[in-house]
Enzyme design. Structure first.
Site, mmCIF file in Angstrom:
data_model
loop_
_atom_site.group_PDB
_atom_site.id
_atom_site.type_symbol
_atom_site.label_atom_id
_atom_site.label_comp_id
_atom_site.label_asym_id
_atom_site.label_seq_id
_atom_site.Cartn_x
_atom_site.Cartn_y
_atom_site.Cartn_z
ATOM 1 N N THR A 1 -1.350 -9.812 -3.728
ATOM 2 C CA THR A 1 -0.695 -9.394 -4.968
ATOM 3 C C THR A 1 0.009 -10.568 -5.623
ATOM 4 O O THR A 1 -0.029 -10.724 -6.857
ATOM 5 C CB THR A 1 0.300 -8.257 -4.684
ATOM 6 O OG1 THR A 1 -0.393 -7.162 -4.068
ATOM 7 C CG2 THR A 1 0.953 -7.774 -5.963
ATOM 8 N N HIS B 1 -1.281 -3.250 -5.918
ATOM 9 C CA HIS B 1 -0.915 -3.417 -4.509
ATOM 10 C C HIS B 1 -2.062 -4.002 -3.690
ATOM 11 O O HIS B 1 -3.230 -3.868 -4.024
ATOM 12 C CB HIS B 1 -0.481 -2.077 -3.900
ATOM 13 C CG HIS B 1 -1.624 -1.139 -3.606
ATOM 14 N ND1 HIS B 1 -2.370 -1.208 -2.447
ATOM 15 C CD2 HIS B 1 -2.147 -0.103 -4.310
ATOM 16 C CE1 HIS B 1 -3.295 -0.255 -2.455
ATOM 17 N NE2 HIS B 1 -3.186 0.417 -3.573
ATOM 18 N N CYS B 2 -1.675 -4.708 -2.623
ATOM 19 C CA CYS B 2 -2.593 -5.063 -1.552
ATOM 20 C C CYS B 2 -2.102 -4.290 -0.337
ATOM 21 O O CYS B 2 -1.533 -3.200 -0.496
ATOM 22 C CB CYS B 2 -2.629 -6.574 -1.329
ATOM 23 S SG CYS B 2 -1.014 -7.362 -1.135
ATOM 24 N N TYR B 3 -2.317 -4.778 0.876
ATOM 25 C CA TYR B 3 -1.842 -4.020 2.031
ATOM 26 C C TYR B 3 -0.334 -4.125 2.214
ATOM 27 O O TYR B 3 0.362 -3.123 2.388
ATOM 28 C CB TYR B 3 -2.570 -4.457 3.306
ATOM 29 C CG TYR B 3 -3.928 -3.817 3.457
ATOM 30 C CD1 TYR B 3 -4.113 -2.454 3.256
ATOM 31 C CD2 TYR B 3 -5.044 -4.576 3.796
ATOM 32 C CE1 TYR B 3 -5.359 -1.858 3.369
ATOM 33 C CE2 TYR B 3 -6.298 -3.989 3.927
ATOM 34 C CZ TYR B 3 -6.446 -2.634 3.717
ATOM 35 O OH TYR B 3 -7.677 -2.057 3.835
ATOM 36 N N TYR C 1 0.847 -1.197 0.000
ATOM 37 C CA TYR C 1 0.000 0.000 0.000
ATOM 38 C C TYR C 1 0.884 1.249 0.000
ATOM 39 O O TYR C 1 1.732 1.404 0.870
ATOM 40 C CB TYR C 1 -0.871 -0.030 1.248
ATOM 41 C CG TYR C 1 -2.006 0.962 1.268
ATOM 42 C CD1 TYR C 1 -3.316 0.556 1.084
ATOM 43 C CD2 TYR C 1 -1.777 2.319 1.503
ATOM 44 C CE1 TYR C 1 -4.356 1.463 1.118
ATOM 45 C CE2 TYR C 1 -2.804 3.238 1.537
ATOM 46 C CZ TYR C 1 -4.098 2.805 1.339
ATOM 47 O OH TYR C 1 -5.128 3.714 1.375
#
Length: 205
Positions: A121, A113-115, A28
């Site tokens: 991802t 993106h993910c976290y 992120y």
């Protein structure tokens, strides 16, 4: 005494990496990463998160995207779990939606993106690699470079990935099937490619 000019600091997001030319992945983005992301000249950011980015949820990232004319595409995913028994936060429908953006040049450069830039991802990138005819060994070797481990659930998700993918060959990214014949592409064991036509007609590749 001569004043020394201190250069600006460019800090990439956690787990930042290039997947293919003009296609990037990572965690992120935080405000400290914005200067670095500007150098990528992004057109699209794909968010693999439970909630979208809005002026209320993240005013800094929302404003950064707006000011740089970056399209924010939110594809809802569950929060990534932890440990060897974690579930799979991504489903095939979401993966296919994401791949539609990834394989068409009009949306690039893209940042995905993910976290934390890990499991979610990596699952999407693994689906892309299946699309590119990578071997299972190569796919999972790349996967564990960005995650602490790979679970049985992760492997089953990637092994079973299937579906119909719409593709406009006039806009297809040039790195997708380098060295792979059209006959091989048309006979993918898990994925069916449907050609998009300008007149909205579709036919099998």
């Amino acid at each position: 005494m001569t004043c020394q000019i201190i250069p600006e600091t460019y800090i990439p997001p956690l787990r930042f990496s290039m997947i293919q030319p003009r296609l990037y992945r990572g965690a992120y983005p935080r405000e400290v990463n914005f200067k670095f992301l500007e150098t990528l000249h992004l057109r699209t950011i794909i968010l693999l998160t439970p909630h979208p980015i809005t002026p209320e949820t993240d005013p800094q990232l929302y404003s950064f995207a707006r000011d740089n004319q970056i399209q924010l595409i939110h594809l809802e995913c569950a929060q990534s779990g932890k440990g060897k028994k974690r579930g799979v936060p991504l489903d095939y429908e979401i993966a296919i939606q994401a791949l539609h953006y990834i394989i068409h040049a009009q949306y690039l450069p893209i940042y995905i993106h993910c976290y934390n830039g890990g499991q979610v991802t990596s699952l999407l990138v693994a689906c892309l690699r299946k699309l590119q005819f990578w071997s299972a060994i190569s796919i999972f070797n790349e996967f564990i470079n960005f995650t602490t481990n790979i679970t049985v659930n992760d492997r089953s998700f990637v092994d079973g990935f299937h579906g119909d993918i719409n593709i406009n060959h006039d806009d297809k990214v040039d790195w997708l099937w380098v060295g792979v014949s059209k006959h091989v592409v048309g006979n993918h064991p898990r994925l069916r490619f449907i050609e998009e036509k300008k007149d909205k007609e579709v036919k099998n590749v």
